[in-house]
Design a protein around this motif. Structure first.
Motif: not given
Length: 236
Positions: A94-100, A114-117
């Motif tokens: 629920d509280t986290d970080i992810f990249l593409i 690329g980017d991070t969200f």
């Protein structure tokens, strides 16, 4: 000095299909696709399912191949470098970080970006995602103002990342981009080149990691001047 990495004409050669306006169009498609993928990522998803979702989105846009794998990395997998397999079964919290990170090929032209969200309200993760993009622009503007070589840019990026409290992953240190395949001309890192990289032909990669906690952030886009980044003016 290695003659190859000082030979700008050889390393910046393009193929017969290269077209400036098409490369810029593909850049726009790449960045839009990154955000389309991010908009469908939700807490509770398993990383492998997010990768398949990203693959479906790209297929819907008639991308028949990528010049590199599709990466959607959750949580601790954001520490992984390019080419490294993710730890399996990671679920986005629920509280986290992810990249593409995607490298689509449309027709004969390569995209890469690329980017991070983040999800939830962890301020340190949010700062990490924000700082990856901030550092990208700090380094890009040094390239633009000082005409720095690839090597100088990544020496500078390493120091600037440290000043912001992060570690820079130099395994991701920029590369060529062109009509497909750029690797036929040069598949090494921009960090190794001893000349000023030309606009539109290179991407700048910034992958930062928290020095102790299990996450990082990534941002990647073409080396272009400020006029190609309208969000900077909007944020000013």
């Amino acid at each position: 000095m290695n003659d190859l990495i000082d030979n700008q004409a050889a390393l910046e050669a393009v193929g017969p299909a290269f077209a400036r306006e098409t490369m810029l169009k593909v850049r726009g498609m790449t960045r839009a696709t990154i955000h389309a993928i991010a908009s469908r990522v939700r807490p509770g998803m398993v990383e492998e399912d997010a990768v398949e979702m990203a693959r479906d989105i790209l297929a819907e846009q008639d991308m028949v191949r990528g010049w590199h794998d599709i990466y959607v990395r959750f949580g601790t997998n954001t520490l992984k470098t390019f080419g490294a397999a993710s730890d399996p079964g990671i679920v986005l919290k629920d509280t986290d970080i992810f990249l593409i990170d995607i490298g689509p090929v449309w027709g004969e032209w390569e995209g890469d970006g690329g980017d991070t969200f983040t999800v939830g309200d962890n301020p340190d993760m949010a700062r990490c995602a924000r700082d990856a993009k901030t550092l990208f622009h700090i380094v890009r503007r040094k390239w633009e103002s000082d005409k720095s070589s690839g090597k100088v840019l990544y020496d500078f990026a390493t120091a600037e990342a440290r000043a912001l409290g992060w570690e820079l992953n130099l395994d991701l240190s920029g590369h060529r981009l062109s009509d497909f395949p750029h690797a036929a001309v040069y598949d090494g890192p921009m960090m190794d080149v001893e000349f000023t990289p030309s606009p539109l032909l290179w991407v700048l990669e910034i992958h930062i990691r928290h020095p102790t906690d299990g996450y990082g952030a990534f941002y990647e886009d073409m080396l272009l001047d400020d006029s190609y980044f309208p969000d900077l003016a909007a944020a000013a």
